[in-house]
Design a protein around this motif. Structure first.
Motif, mmCIF file in Angstrom:
data_model
loop_
_atom_site.group_PDB
_atom_site.id
_atom_site.type_symbol
_atom_site.label_atom_id
_atom_site.label_comp_id
_atom_site.label_asym_id
_atom_site.label_seq_id
_atom_site.Cartn_x
_atom_site.Cartn_y
_atom_site.Cartn_z
ATOM 1 N N VAL A 1 7.429 9.144 23.624
ATOM 2 C CA VAL A 1 6.657 8.366 24.590
ATOM 3 C C VAL A 1 5.165 8.394 24.232
ATOM 4 O O VAL A 1 4.491 7.356 24.270
ATOM 5 C CB VAL A 1 6.897 8.892 26.026
ATOM 6 N N ALA A 2 4.666 9.553 23.839
ATOM 7 C CA ALA A 2 3.238 9.653 23.485
ATOM 8 C C ALA A 2 2.922 8.737 22.302
ATOM 9 O O ALA A 2 1.933 7.983 22.319
ATOM 10 C CB ALA A 2 2.875 11.102 23.156
ATOM 11 N N ALA A 3 3.764 8.784 21.261
ATOM 12 C CA ALA A 3 3.521 7.958 20.071
ATOM 13 C C ALA A 3 3.593 6.478 20.433
ATOM 14 O O ALA A 3 2.766 5.671 19.970
ATOM 15 C CB ALA A 3 4.535 8.307 18.975
ATOM 16 N N GLU A 4 4.549 6.107 21.269
ATOM 17 C CA GLU A 4 4.708 4.694 21.613
ATOM 18 C C GLU A 4 3.587 4.201 22.530
ATOM 19 O O GLU A 4 3.123 3.068 22.390
ATOM 20 C CB GLU A 4 6.093 4.465 22.227
ATOM 21 N N MET A 5 3.147 5.057 23.456
ATOM 22 C CA MET A 5 2.016 4.656 24.303
ATOM 23 C C MET A 5 0.778 4.392 23.446
ATOM 24 O O MET A 5 0.056 3.415 23.634
ATOM 25 C CB MET A 5 1.689 5.759 25.323
ATOM 26 N N LEU A 6 0.542 5.284 22.491
ATOM 27 C CA LEU A 6 -0.643 5.119 21.643
ATOM 28 C C LEU A 6 -0.535 3.857 20.795
ATOM 29 O O LEU A 6 -1.518 3.118 20.627
ATOM 30 C CB LEU A 6 -0.841 6.364 20.765
ATOM 31 N N GLN A 7 0.659 3.580 20.272
ATOM 32 C CA GLN A 7 0.821 2.350 19.488
ATOM 33 C C GLN A 7 0.514 1.125 20.334
ATOM 34 O O GLN A 7 -0.099 0.165 19.874
ATOM 35 C CB GLN A 7 2.250 2.257 18.927
ATOM 36 N N GLY A 8 0.960 1.162 21.594
ATOM 37 C CA GLY A 8 0.657 0.058 22.504
ATOM 38 C C GLY A 8 -0.841 -0.150 22.627
ATOM 39 O O GLY A 8 -1.349 -1.272 22.513
ATOM 40 N N ILE A 9 -1.552 0.934 22.831
ATOM 41 C CA ILE A 9 -3.019 0.846 22.973
ATOM 42 C C ILE A 9 -3.643 0.306 21.693
ATOM 43 O O ILE A 9 -4.516 -0.570 21.728
ATOM 44 C CB ILE A 9 -3.598 2.229 23.331
ATOM 45 N N LEU A 10 -3.184 0.791 20.543
ATOM 46 C CA LEU A 10 -3.762 0.358 19.262
ATOM 47 C C LEU A 10 -3.477 -1.116 18.991
ATOM 48 O O LEU A 10 -4.238 -1.788 18.296
ATOM 49 C CB LEU A 10 -3.213 1.216 18.115
#
Lengths: 347, 347
Positions: free
Chosen positions: B309-318
């Motif tokens: 979830v952390a990796a995917e949330m960050l990808q969303g932001i990027l």
């Protein structure tokens, strides 16, 4: 983010030529302390920071070291990888490098990850761990002439720089401590020889040499080689400890902590008192060992030091100053606790 | 290393315009399957690989995610960080990113490491762990408007994206399981409230709410708040368990596994049978818990999922597609073993 300050601006502020400032800031030339001080002051006041991506492109350096590891089974308590990563991070950052972590993949997919990182210029070198005897990564990297250092050994036919813990010495210390307490009837539990790393082989070699040196012969029925997990150790110990007192081992050496805990569980199941009636030793000194009842003796690896040596060897290679010793073996220590501190039980 | 193949050469080989090939290879446009196939084939035959450093410079992207963690004390067995790293590595690599690891430093030096990585364009975003209540990294990153996601919560005044494990729910499960076995005399051992993370506070909150819901009042003398290590748990349990049977706790809830092992050691020291006479629970389900005798009940955190979830949330932001939920709380599970599976002891 602050506006990007260029070397040109730093040079103008310091009143020194662009060429000189560039070389000083890129560590390519030595100038007088006074000149260096003027440049550093101007750079600090303007907030100059090198753009490492631009620098990488010019120098063909990414200033990254690739690292990947094969996860240990979740049943095993092992802090070796966190400690090792802490260490390689620390010693690499100190010289301007960072660690690039990428995931483990089984088989040739792992080699492909290494290839991709090289061909996309993502890393300048690798630190390898989880090395297998015929690890496909090693001939690949040797063929590419790409800088790397191994944590661990492989097929001795391949020459490559590595640092490793001398597991043989660790086991010698275990045997010598047990012998000093009068143990002669010693059993061993190790991973099967088919396991493809050198780790178990080296430990076994040290163990057998020390036993031979003490004139101790281990009956073949007292050498258990197999899965090397909790259940394997538990089952073997249960079998041995059901024999009459006079004909069962007084000490069981295991090659990992989880196996030592398996033996302890078997002893408790049968009412055999660990310590007074049966000595047990493990390997790695993972956190629970000291809190078992009784505390379990275990071999402790100098992991922080392994990481330091690996990082420094790789830096040497990257800076065209390869280490004099291509291989470094570090000595582990033995932590003796109640599980192996009693005189050997005799009937 | 193989010679660098350019997009121009791929375009010539495929007989398609440079612009189209460039856009397809950089995932910026969709073309017909046949066209894409022709380009992919030409690229594969020529051995084309994007130069990620050059690409980073053009797009101002490093395709790296910074990660740093505060090492846990060596006495504590905790595989949370290795599991978390495995997970963020895996899910980041899947979208063309890698993890850049850098070392922990105490106090403001750590913030400076984050600043350096931003100003030298080393990373596109961060995943934070070891978050403290008033963690200086968070206002710094918010001020910089630099992308990050936290593993863990902080001062509720700061709004930032995070994923965390709902420790309160974990403790509620512990209390409900004990209550279902008839326990009413329950003692607690936790870190001191002065400890600066939200972890202990959240667990305590869930615990007290569940106890209240069951109508159980814990005497203040049965709530031990302090160092939260093995020795602290051991000493408190020793004190409680020396009281007469009718007036001592029948269950001791601890907020970490090392404390649960401390309580177990105290019980064994006094001859109190863990399970039948005293229930004990831990938190994290670290590897030794299942091998203790008896097996210790513990709360298990979904760490792989936290990393995903952390990796995917960050990808969303990027990718300018920030997650709809700025905060995600994942539910832990309770692993019930012999240490808490008996009916409450009564005299």
């Amino acid at each position: 983010m602050s506006k990007h300050v260029t070397i040109k601006e730093v040079a103008a502020a310091a009143g020194i030529s662009y060429q000189t400032v560039s070389k000083v800031l890129n560590h390519q030339v030595k100038v007088s302390t006074a000149t260096e001080e003027r440049i550093r002051k101007a750079a600090a006041e303007l907030g100059y920071r090198p753009n490492l991506i631009a620098r990488s492109l010019r120098s063909q350096r990414s200033r990254m070291i690739g690292f990947s590891w094969e996860p240990t089974p979740p049943e095993q308590s092992n802090q070796i990888y966190t400690q090792f990563m802490e260490s390689i991070c620390y010693y690499s950052e100190a010289v301007g490098y960072h660690i690039l972590m990428f995931p483990y993949k089984p088989g040739s997919a792992w080699v492909n990850s290494y290839r991709d990182l090289i061909e996309t210029n993502r890393v300048d070198g690798f630190i390898l761990s989880s090395i297998e005897m015929n690890d496909a990564r090693i001939p690949f990297l040797l063929e590419q002439s790409f800088p790397f250092v191994g944590f661990g050994r492989a097929n001795p036919e391949w020459e490559f720089p590595y640092v490793d813990v001398d597991g043989a010495v660790g086991m010698r210390k275990v045997v010598e401590q047990l012998v000093s307490k009068g143990h002669r009837r010693i059993a061993l539990i190790n991973w099967s020889e088919t396991k493809s790393t050198s780790v178990g082989k080296n430990r076994m070699k040290g163990c057998m040499e020390a036993l031979n040196a003490a004139g101790i012969v281990v009956p073949s029925g007292w050498i258990a080689l197999g899965e090397g997990d909790f259940a394997f150790a538990y089952q073997n110990a249960l079998k041995w400890l059901q024999a009459p007192l006079a004909s069962r081992p007084t000490a069981i050496i295991t090659f990992s902590d989880v196996m030592a805990i398996g033996v302890m569980n078997a002893a408790l199941k049968l009412g055999v008192r660990v310590g007074p009636e049966l000595a047990i030793t493990g390997f790695d000194d993972s956190p629970p060992m000291q809190y078992m009842i009784p505390g379990l003796s275990s071999v402790q690896q100098p992991i922080w030091e392994v990481g330091r040596v690996a990082a420094e060897m790789l830096q040497g290679i990257l800076n065209d100053a390869p280490p004099q010793n291509q291989s470094v073996l570090l000595e582990p220590s033995l932590v003796v606790r109640e599980s192996s501190s009693y005189p050997a039980y005799s009937v």
